[in-house]
Write a protein that holds these residues in place. Structure first.
Motif, PDB file in Angstrom:
ATOM      1  N   ASP A   1      10.590 -15.707 -10.077  1.00 20.16           N
ATOM      2  CA  ASP A   1      11.921 -15.133 -10.217  1.00 20.16           C
ATOM      3  C   ASP A   1      11.988 -13.884  -9.341  1.00 20.16           C
ATOM      4  O   ASP A   1      10.997 -13.467  -8.732  1.00 20.16           O
ATOM      5  N   LEU A   2      13.167 -13.287  -9.269  1.00 21.27           N
ATOM      6  CA  LEU A   2      13.349 -12.148  -8.372  1.00 21.27           C
ATOM      7  C   LEU A   2      12.510 -10.957  -8.807  1.00 21.27           C
ATOM      8  O   LEU A   2      11.949 -10.242  -7.959  1.00 21.27           O
ATOM      9  N   ASN A   3      12.384 -10.706 -10.105  1.00 21.45           N
ATOM     10  CA  ASN A   3      11.563  -9.585 -10.580  1.00 21.45           C
ATOM     11  C   ASN A   3      10.125  -9.719 -10.109  1.00 21.45           C
ATOM     12  O   ASN A   3       9.490  -8.739  -9.692  1.00 21.45           O
ATOM     13  N   THR A   4       9.596 -10.945 -10.196  1.00 24.05           N
ATOM     14  CA  THR A   4       8.212 -11.162  -9.777  1.00 24.05           C
ATOM     15  C   THR A   4       8.063 -10.964  -8.280  1.00 24.05           C
ATOM     16  O   THR A   4       7.078 -10.379  -7.804  1.00 24.05           O
ATOM     17  N   LEU A   5       9.036 -11.423  -7.499  1.00 24.84           N
ATOM     18  CA  LEU A   5       8.998 -11.217  -6.051  1.00 24.84           C
ATOM     19  C   LEU A   5       9.004  -9.729  -5.722  1.00 24.84           C
ATOM     20  O   LEU A   5       8.230  -9.267  -4.867  1.00 24.84           O
ATOM     21  N   VAL A   6       9.859  -8.961  -6.397  1.00 25.94           N
ATOM     22  CA  VAL A   6       9.909  -7.515  -6.176  1.00 25.94           C
ATOM     23  C   VAL A   6       8.576  -6.878  -6.543  1.00 25.94           C
ATOM     24  O   VAL A   6       8.047  -6.024  -5.815  1.00 25.94           O
ATOM     25  N   HIS A   7       8.005  -7.287  -7.667  1.00 26.00           N
ATOM     26  CA  HIS A   7       6.741  -6.735  -8.148  1.00 26.00           C
ATOM     27  C   HIS A   7       5.610  -6.980  -7.154  1.00 26.00           C
ATOM     28  O   HIS A   7       4.911  -6.049  -6.742  1.00 26.00           O
TER      29      HIS A   7
ATOM     30  N   TRP B   1     -11.549   0.480 -11.156  1.00 32.44           N
ATOM     31  CA  TRP B   1     -10.603  -0.386 -11.859  1.00 32.44           C
ATOM     32  C   TRP B   1      -9.879   0.323 -12.996  1.00 32.44           C
ATOM     33  O   TRP B   1      -8.798  -0.099 -13.408  1.00 32.44           O
ATOM     34  N   LYS B   2     -10.429   1.426 -13.501  1.00 29.62           N
ATOM     35  CA  LYS B   2      -9.740   2.145 -14.576  1.00 29.62           C
ATOM     36  C   LYS B   2      -8.424   2.732 -14.100  1.00 29.62           C
ATOM     37  O   LYS B   2      -7.529   3.021 -14.909  1.00 29.62           O
ATOM     38  N   ASP B   3      -8.269   2.912 -12.792  1.00 24.25           N
ATOM     39  CA  ASP B   3      -7.042   3.477 -12.221  1.00 24.25           C
ATOM     40  C   ASP B   3      -6.003   2.408 -11.894  1.00 24.25           C
ATOM     41  O   ASP B   3      -5.059   2.668 -11.131  1.00 24.25           O
ATOM     42  N   ILE B   4      -6.126   1.229 -12.464  1.00 24.48           N
ATOM     43  CA  ILE B   4      -5.261   0.121 -12.056  1.00 24.48           C
ATOM     44  C   ILE B   4      -3.787   0.370 -12.344  1.00 24.48           C
ATOM     45  O   ILE B   4      -2.915  -0.290 -11.784  1.00 24.48           O
ATOM     46  N   TRP B   5      -3.468   1.347 -13.187  1.00 30.33           N
ATOM     47  CA  TRP B   5      -2.044   1.685 -13.385  1.00 30.33           C
ATOM     48  C   TRP B   5      -1.400   2.092 -12.065  1.00 30.33           C
ATOM     49  O   TRP B   5      -0.180   1.919 -11.887  1.00 30.33           O
ATOM     50  N   LEU B   6      -2.196   2.624 -11.123  1.00 33.42           N
ATOM     51  CA  LEU B   6      -1.662   2.974  -9.803  1.00 33.42           C
ATOM     52  C   LEU B   6      -1.138   1.750  -9.075  1.00 33.42           C
ATOM     53  O   LEU B   6      -0.289   1.866  -8.179  1.00 33.42           O
ATOM     54  N   ASN B   7      -1.650   0.580  -9.405  1.00 37.17           N
ATOM     55  CA  ASN B   7      -1.127  -0.680  -8.874  1.00 37.17           C
ATOM     56  C   ASN B   7       0.006  -1.201  -9.747  1.00 37.17           C
ATOM     57  O   ASN B   7       1.132  -1.393  -9.310  1.00 37.17           O
ATOM     58  N   GLU B   8      -0.328  -1.451 -11.022  1.00 39.94           N
ATOM     59  CA  GLU B   8       0.589  -2.190 -11.886  1.00 39.94           C
ATOM     60  C   GLU B   8       1.750  -1.349 -12.411  1.00 39.94           C
ATOM     61  O   GLU B   8       2.875  -1.846 -12.527  1.00 39.94           O
ATOM     62  N   GLY B   9       1.484  -0.085 -12.730  1.00 41.02           N
ATOM     63  CA  GLY B   9       2.586   0.768 -13.157  1.00 41.02           C
ATOM     64  C   GLY B   9       3.596   0.978 -12.044  1.00 41.02           C
ATOM     65  O   GLY B   9       4.816   0.967 -12.272  1.00 41.02           O
ATOM     66  N   PHE B  10       3.097   1.138 -10.815  1.00 40.12           N
ATOM     67  CA  PHE B  10       3.985   1.357  -9.676  1.00 40.12           C
ATOM     68  C   PHE B  10       4.797   0.105  -9.366  1.00 40.12           C
ATOM     69  O   PHE B  10       5.998   0.176  -9.099  1.00 40.12           O
ATOM     70  N   ALA B  11       4.163  -1.066  -9.390  1.00 41.59           N
ATOM     71  CA  ALA B  11       4.887  -2.302  -9.091  1.00 41.59           C
ATOM     72  C   ALA B  11       5.904  -2.621 -10.181  1.00 41.59           C
ATOM     73  O   ALA B  11       6.994  -3.137  -9.899  1.00 41.59           O
ATOM     74  N   THR B  12       5.563  -2.318 -11.431  1.00 33.92           N
ATOM     75  CA  THR B  12       6.515  -2.523 -12.517  1.00 33.92           C
ATOM     76  C   THR B  12       7.692  -1.573 -12.394  1.00 33.92           C
ATOM     77  O   THR B  12       8.854  -1.965 -12.579  1.00 33.92           O
ATOM     78  N   TYR B  13       7.406  -0.318 -12.027  1.00 36.31           N
ATOM     79  CA  TYR B  13       8.516   0.621 -11.861  1.00 36.31           C
ATOM     80  C   TYR B  13       9.401   0.227 -10.682  1.00 36.31           C
ATOM     81  O   TYR B  13      10.621   0.476 -10.705  1.00 36.31           O
ATOM     82  N   ALA B  14       8.828  -0.407  -9.671  1.00 38.28           N
ATOM     83  CA  ALA B  14       9.647  -0.920  -8.562  1.00 38.28           C
ATOM     84  C   ALA B  14      10.670  -1.925  -9.077  1.00 38.28           C
ATOM     85  O   ALA B  14      11.814  -1.964  -8.598  1.00 38.28           O
TER      86      ALA B  14
END
Length: 476
Positions: A323-329, A345-358
């Motif tokens: 879906d579009l959300n996943t493409l944006v992420h 790997w403990k800092d993975i929020w830098l990946n996933e939090g940022f992509a989710t906020y996008a």
């Protein structure tokens, strides 16, 4: 990392029930060669891991890989893989012995600088003993010939990771530890390299890797694809996905070479979403800075047993039409996670939090819900909800790195930062982060320091509350 298409954008990860065990590796010794190399001296043996507490054996010490040249031949009927990997590396210490990450598969020959080397297997480690010690700073080449039936590893959360067979090929997604299922590597995000891929598959199948397609040739019932990823890439972001795909190629107005490979069973559903890829990349480029790679695109496979998508560098791989959300992420990950990589790997929020906020920002700026509304919906969850189960900034184990707190509470942290410093400063922080760490690495401490520098504020309390406390914070 992975966006799970059956979860809400705020928390996209659930365990996949499929649990394929890793083949036990049998130690192989070449006694004469090991003897010729002599005993290892203290301080001359490369570490068996990069030191990550969540995945202690991922990556290796004592050297850096500058380039991988992978030659693969895959039979989609028998699921047999033949591979030759040539690693161009530099010793960071004197080495009488070093490790590569490789799970399963049979190693038939190892050479260092053109000379046959000793090797043995120890779990997921391929232990290599060159005939002559490597000097600190020395550039050297390692050649590994191997073959077998690659199988995925089972991650701590129960999901399959690595070379995952499909009914017409393989879905290849390596986060966090799956690269070792199909090529020998220094498989930790701290070690980034360029890549060449030469992949031969039965005629009628397409093999899609990272970077730019250099050429393809068909002969004697087989087709060989050559790909090149010039920009540095962590091993877990490499792919060599194989299937029966419909291919679309074009160049954007910014000169980005797009290559989309779509399983025909997903084509109708994928088409309207993939059509928006250029506009999504353009929007993200305005927000985060220039797109960091020469190539882009998507691999849309039909892999119902997988249950997630992954931001494989330059060309995310999806288990079904996104879906579009996943493409944006996944597109946002090209900046946050792929270009700017983790050191732990403990800092993975830098990946996933940022992509989710996008995703939240895209919705806000394209007529959907505001980021504040997304935040409020999450904050309304009770203190007993899994959202507050563990800190996003240090999830505590590999089992938790793809859980809801990392994604959702990571995004909430960014929204709190945005409210605290204002839009102008906040968006300058995001762009500066992606620019200053382009093609490199970043840590949470560095991000906090950047935010404080740009805002002129002490933000310790904010980040402590939203990243490092377990319980639901008081109302902001």
């Amino acid at each position: 990392m992975r966006t799970h298409r059956r979860q809400a954008a705020a928390g996209r990860r659930t365990a996949v029930l499929r649990r394929e065990a890793v083949l036990a590796t049998v130690p192989v010794a070449v006694a004469a060669l090991l003897g010729a190399a002599g005993p290892a001296s203290a301080g001359t043996v490369g570490a068996a891991g990069a030191g990550d507490p969540y995945f202690p054996l991922s990556g290796n010490g004592g050297y850096h890989v500058a380039h991988y040249d992978l030659t693969l031949r895959y039979d989609t009927t028998t699921r047999h893989l033949d591979g030759t990997a040539v690693l161009t590396a530099r010793a960071t210490q004197r080495l009488t012995r070093f490790d590569l990450d490789l799970s399963g598969l049979k190693v038939t020959d190892v050479g260092v600088e053109g000379v046959t080397a000793g090797f043995r297997r120890s779990g997921q480690e391929l232990v290599v003993t060159p005939r002559r010690a490597l000097a600190k700073g020395q550039e050297f080449r390692v050649t590994v010939a191997y073959n077998g039936t690659p199988k995925p590893v089972t991650d701590p959360d129960g999901s399959a990771d690595g070379w995952i067979p499909t009914d017409d090929g393989a879905f290849v997604a390596g986060e966090p530890q799956g690269a070792m299922t199909w090529f020998p590597s220094n498989a930790h995000p701290t070690d980034k390299s360029s890549y060449d891929f030469t992949i031969t598959v039965p005629e009628g199948r397409t093999a899609v890797a990272n970077g730019v397609l250099l050429g393809r040739r068909t002969a004697a019932g087989r087709t060989t694809f050559r790909w090149r990823q010039s920009e540095p890439m962590a091993a877990y972001l490499a792919t060599a996905t194989v299937g029966t795909f419909q291919v679309e190629r074009y160049t954007t107005r910014d000169g980005i070479q797009v290559y989309n490979a779509v399983d025909s069973r997903e084509a109708n559903a994928a088409a309207p979403v993939l059509k928006q890829l250029p506009s999504v990349l353009d929007w993200e480029s305005k927000l985060f800075g220039p797109y960091p790679f020469r190539s882009a695109g998507a691999i849309v496979d039909h892999a119902p047993s997988v249950g997630y998508a992954l931001e494989t560098q330059g060309r995310p791989v999806y288990d079904a039409a996104p879906d579009l959300n996943t493409l944006v992420h996944e597109s946002a990950h090209q900046w946050f996670g792929d270009s700017v990589s983790l050191t732990a790997w403990k800092d993975i929020w830098l990946n996933e939090g940022f992509a989710t906020y996008a995703e939240w920002l895209y919705s806000e700026q394209h007529g959907g819900d505001s980021a504040q509304k997304a935040f409020d919906a999450l904050y309304a969850k009770p203190a007993s909800d899994g959202l507050w189960a563990y800190p996003a900034g240090d999830p505590g184990s590999g089992q938790n790195i793809f859980g809801t707190p990392v994604y959702a509470r990571g995004a909430m942290t960014l929204h709190e930062l945005r409210k605290a410093v204002g839009d102008r400063t906040f968006f300058r922080v995001l762009r500066t982060w992606a620019t200053d760490h382009r093609a490199g690495h970043g840590t949470t401490a560095q991000f906090v320091k950047l935010a404080e520098r740009e805002s002129g504020r002490n933000l310790d309390a904010l980040f402590h509350t939203w990243l490092y406390t377990k319980d639901k914070p008081s109302r902001p």
